[in-house]
Design a protein around this motif. Structure first.
Motif, PDB file in Angstrom:
ATOM      1  N   ILE A 218       0.857  -1.185   0.000  1.00 52.83           N
ATOM      2  CA  ILE A 218       0.000   0.000   0.000  1.00 52.83           C
ATOM      3  C   ILE A 218       0.893   1.235   0.000  1.00 52.83           C
ATOM      4  CG2 ILE A 218      -1.843   1.221   1.219  1.00 52.83           C
ATOM      5  CD1 ILE A 218      -2.319  -1.566   2.651  1.00 52.83           C
ATOM      6  N   VAL A 219       0.770   2.044  -1.032  1.00 49.54           N
ATOM      7  CA  VAL A 219       1.566   3.275  -1.121  1.00 49.54           C
ATOM      8  C   VAL A 219       0.642   4.471  -0.928  1.00 49.54           C
ATOM      9  CG1 VAL A 219       3.343   2.257  -2.578  1.00 49.54           C
ATOM     10  CG2 VAL A 219       1.365   3.357  -3.641  1.00 49.54           C
ATOM     11  N   ARG A 220       1.213   5.564  -0.529  1.00 48.71           N
ATOM     12  CA  ARG A 220       0.435   6.731  -0.169  1.00 48.71           C
ATOM     13  C   ARG A 220      -0.100   7.452  -1.404  1.00 48.71           C
ATOM     14  NH1 ARG A 220       1.080   7.305   5.173  1.00 48.71           N
ATOM     15  NH2 ARG A 220       2.921   6.383   6.117  1.00 48.71           N
ATOM     16  N   ALA A 221      -1.096   8.277  -1.142  1.00 43.39           N
ATOM     17  CA  ALA A 221      -1.659   9.094  -2.214  1.00 43.39           C
ATOM     18  C   ALA A 221      -0.574   9.992  -2.804  1.00 43.39           C
ATOM     19  CB  ALA A 221      -2.805   9.938  -1.663  1.00 43.39           C
ATOM     20  N   MET A 222      -0.825  10.475  -3.981  1.00 40.81           N
ATOM     21  CA  MET A 222       0.115  11.317  -4.741  1.00 40.81           C
ATOM     22  C   MET A 222       1.229  10.495  -5.363  1.00 40.81           C
ATOM     23  SD  MET A 222      -1.574  13.980  -4.268  1.00 40.81           S
ATOM     24  CE  MET A 222      -0.548  15.127  -5.184  1.00 40.81           C
ATOM     25  N   THR A 223       1.208   9.181  -5.168  1.00 41.01           N
ATOM     26  CA  THR A 223       2.157   8.314  -5.869  1.00 41.01           C
ATOM     27  C   THR A 223       1.582   8.020  -7.251  1.00 41.01           C
ATOM     28  OG1 THR A 223       2.781   7.270  -3.769  1.00 41.01           O
ATOM     29  CG2 THR A 223       3.397   6.122  -5.788  1.00 41.01           C
TER      30      THR A 223
ATOM     31  N   VAL B 148       7.472 -16.032  -0.894  1.00 44.27           N
ATOM     32  CA  VAL B 148       6.413 -15.060  -0.636  1.00 44.27           C
ATOM     33  C   VAL B 148       6.123 -14.269  -1.909  1.00 44.27           C
ATOM     34  CG1 VAL B 148       5.782 -12.972   0.647  1.00 44.27           C
ATOM     35  CG2 VAL B 148       6.949 -14.856   1.816  1.00 44.27           C
ATOM     36  N   TYR B 149       4.846 -14.210  -2.271  1.00 41.05           N
ATOM     37  CA  TYR B 149       4.432 -13.493  -3.476  1.00 41.05           C
ATOM     38  C   TYR B 149       3.862 -12.126  -3.097  1.00 41.05           C
ATOM     39  CZ  TYR B 149       1.842 -12.341  -7.737  1.00 41.05           C
ATOM     40  OH  TYR B 149       1.348 -11.713  -8.854  1.00 41.05           O
ATOM     41  N   VAL B 150       4.451 -11.067  -3.643  1.00 46.19           N
ATOM     42  CA  VAL B 150       3.919  -9.718  -3.468  1.00 46.19           C
ATOM     43  C   VAL B 150       2.898  -9.516  -4.577  1.00 46.19           C
ATOM     44  CG1 VAL B 150       4.443  -7.274  -3.167  1.00 46.19           C
ATOM     45  CG2 VAL B 150       6.161  -9.002  -2.562  1.00 46.19           C
ATOM     46  N   ARG B 151       1.637  -9.626  -4.206  1.00 41.94           N
ATOM     47  CA  ARG B 151       0.564  -9.743  -5.188  1.00 41.94           C
ATOM     48  C   ARG B 151       0.371  -8.485  -6.021  1.00 41.94           C
ATOM     49  NH1 ARG B 151      -5.308 -11.404  -2.960  1.00 41.94           N
ATOM     50  NH2 ARG B 151      -4.073 -13.215  -2.280  1.00 41.94           N
ATOM     51  N   ASP B 152       0.373  -7.320  -5.368  1.00 45.46           N
ATOM     52  CA  ASP B 152      -0.008  -6.106  -6.083  1.00 45.46           C
ATOM     53  C   ASP B 152       0.392  -4.890  -5.260  1.00 45.46           C
ATOM     54  OD1 ASP B 152      -1.077  -4.536  -8.061  1.00 45.46           O
ATOM     55  OD2 ASP B 152      -3.177  -5.069  -7.701  1.00 45.46           O
ATOM     56  N   VAL B 153       0.230  -3.716  -5.864  1.00 46.14           N
ATOM     57  CA  VAL B 153       0.406  -2.457  -5.158  1.00 46.14           C
ATOM     58  C   VAL B 153      -0.884  -1.664  -5.293  1.00 46.14           C
ATOM     59  CG1 VAL B 153       1.447  -1.329  -7.185  1.00 46.14           C
ATOM     60  CG2 VAL B 153       1.839  -0.395  -4.885  1.00 46.14           C
ATOM     61  N   VAL B 154      -1.304  -1.048  -4.197  1.00 47.14           N
ATOM     62  CA  VAL B 154      -2.531  -0.256  -4.181  1.00 47.14           C
ATOM     63  C   VAL B 154      -2.175   1.159  -3.778  1.00 47.14           C
ATOM     64  CG1 VAL B 154      -4.827   0.003  -3.155  1.00 47.14           C
ATOM     65  CG2 VAL B 154      -3.883  -2.286  -3.538  1.00 47.14           C
ATOM     66  N   ILE B 155      -2.701   2.133  -4.515  1.00 45.32           N
ATOM     67  CA  ILE B 155      -2.463   3.542  -4.205  1.00 45.32           C
ATOM     68  C   ILE B 155      -3.647   4.065  -3.406  1.00 45.32           C
ATOM     69  CG2 ILE B 155      -2.036   5.848  -5.130  1.00 45.32           C
ATOM     70  CD1 ILE B 155      -1.007   4.507  -7.683  1.00 45.32           C
ATOM     71  N   ALA B 156      -3.394   4.579  -2.213  1.00 44.05           N
ATOM     72  CA  ALA B 156      -4.467   5.192  -1.432  1.00 44.05           C
ATOM     73  C   ALA B 156      -4.977   6.411  -2.196  1.00 44.05           C
ATOM     74  CB  ALA B 156      -3.958   5.604  -0.057  1.00 44.05           C
ATOM     75  N   SER B 157      -6.291   6.609  -2.167  1.00 47.61           N
ATOM     76  CA  SER B 157      -6.877   7.689  -2.967  1.00 47.61           C
ATOM     77  C   SER B 157      -6.738   9.051  -2.318  1.00 47.61           C
ATOM     78  CB  SER B 157      -8.356   7.396  -3.244  1.00 47.61           C
ATOM     79  OG  SER B 157      -9.074   7.285  -2.030  1.00 47.61           O
ATOM     80  N   ALA B 158      -6.364   9.087  -1.048  1.00 46.35           N
ATOM     81  CA  ALA B 158      -6.142  10.355  -0.353  1.00 46.35           C
ATOM     82  C   ALA B 158      -5.133  10.121   0.755  1.00 46.35           C
ATOM     83  CB  ALA B 158      -7.447  10.916   0.213  1.00 46.35           C
ATOM     84  N   GLU B 159      -4.496  11.192   1.196  1.00 49.07           N
ATOM     85  CA  GLU B 159      -3.437  11.095   2.200  1.00 49.07           C
ATOM     86  C   GLU B 159      -4.031  11.093   3.608  1.00 49.07           C
ATOM     87  OE1 GLU B 159       0.226  10.181   3.152  1.00 49.07           O
ATOM     88  OE2 GLU B 159      -0.264  10.690   1.082  1.00 49.07           O
ATOM     89  N   THR B 160      -4.876  10.116   3.869  1.00 48.75           N
ATOM     90  CA  THR B 160      -5.465   9.987   5.200  1.00 48.75           C
ATOM     91  C   THR B 160      -5.387   8.535   5.621  1.00 48.75           C
ATOM     92  OG1 THR B 160      -7.709   9.506   4.425  1.00 48.75           O
ATOM     93  CG2 THR B 160      -7.122  11.838   4.699  1.00 48.75           C
TER      94      THR B 160
END
Length: 272
Positions: free
Chosen positions: A182-187, A210-222
């Motif tokens: 999970i990466v922060r918003a603005m990425t 270990v499989y790193v399935r995916d990356v998700v971008i948070a839609s806002a910095e909260t």
């Protein structure tokens, strides 16, 4: 887990359904990691100068007897989940946070139950701002939401600090789960893919299973958006930052407090 000795997992036992879930989660974790369980109840009534003696002629009465029954029930719950895990139990006079902090010095993990700002999480989130996580000498897991989910482990990216990657990978390997980053918003999407590739490369060398399935971008910095981004995860791994004034303590930023308020899954607070 990459540990030479069996990890000692201490669980705060209280009279609340959330605490029972903490015992269940900790028992499963001990089973997955080859750990031992220590069930600990903080007996606050002596601090309040309350009569804890049984009522004369009434067997099993009195607050002290009720505390003993609480521990017996916690052991039963743990045995039901993990019958072969070594279990010890203890009742210690004192307020919950100081008692648990004291026990953290002899523990590899502290597990407590929580629900919003309910009865038990109020001991952790409140005027002392994550008092237990701030003072604990070991990582803390706040158990809340669904403890039966089999989704991936959510890892909140902390930029150049990669220590939590190894922890999350250890957990994923022990539980047989994938990871989701999970990466922060603005990425930007390109940046997110770059971070994902770098994490996969590092963990591919240390945790090839270990499989790193995916990356998700948070839609806002909260923090709430970070929680939303990790929906479906079975556990969230976040970092508590060390205090600039006292490196032995963990600073609990507002974001971490909010994560604990809104998370729908257990939250592992690591000492970064």
């Amino acid at each position: 887990m990459t540990q030479a000795t069996a990890p000692r997992i201490t669980v705060g036992v209280f009279d609340a359904p959330e605490a029972d879930d903490a015992v269940r989660w900790a028992a499963r974790h001990a089973q997955h990691t080859g750990g031992t369980l220590h069930l600990l109840h903080a007996f606050v009534w002596t601090e309040l100068d309350v009569n804890t003696d049984p009522v004369p002629g009434l067997s099993g009465s009195g607050i002290r007897s009720a505390a003993n029954a609480l521990i017996v029930e916690a052991v039963r719950i743990a045995r039901e989940i993990a019958p072969d895990v070594p279990i010890t139990s203890q009742i210690v006079d004192g307020n919950a946070v100081p008692v648990l902090v004291g026990a953290s010095g002899e523990s590899d993990l502290m597990v407590v139950g929580g629900r919003g700002l309910g009865r038990l999480l109020t001991l952790v989130v409140g005027s002392k701002s994550l008092a237990l996580a701030a003072k604990s000498r070991c990582p803390v897991v706040v158990v809340r939401g669904d403890i039966d989910g089999d989704g991936p482990i959510g890892l909140v990216d902390h930029g150049e600090d990669h220590a939590n990657e190894q922890l999350a990978a250890d957990l994923a390997a022990a539980w047989g789960r994938d990871l989701v980053l999970i990466v922060r918003a603005m990425t930007s999407p390109d940046e997110a893919q770059h971070v994902l590739g770098a994490v996969r490369d590092r963990l591919g060398r240390t945790h090839p299973q270990v499989y790193v399935r995916d990356v998700v971008i948070a839609s806002a910095e909260t923090a709430r958006e970070l929680v939303h981004a990790s929906e479906g995860a079975s556990l969230m791994v976040v970092a508590g930052e060390r205090s600039a004034k006292d490196a032995s303590r963990i600073h609990a930023p507002r974001q971490l407090v909010t994560v604990l308020r809104y998370a729908n899954t257990p939250v592992w607070i690591e000492r970064s």
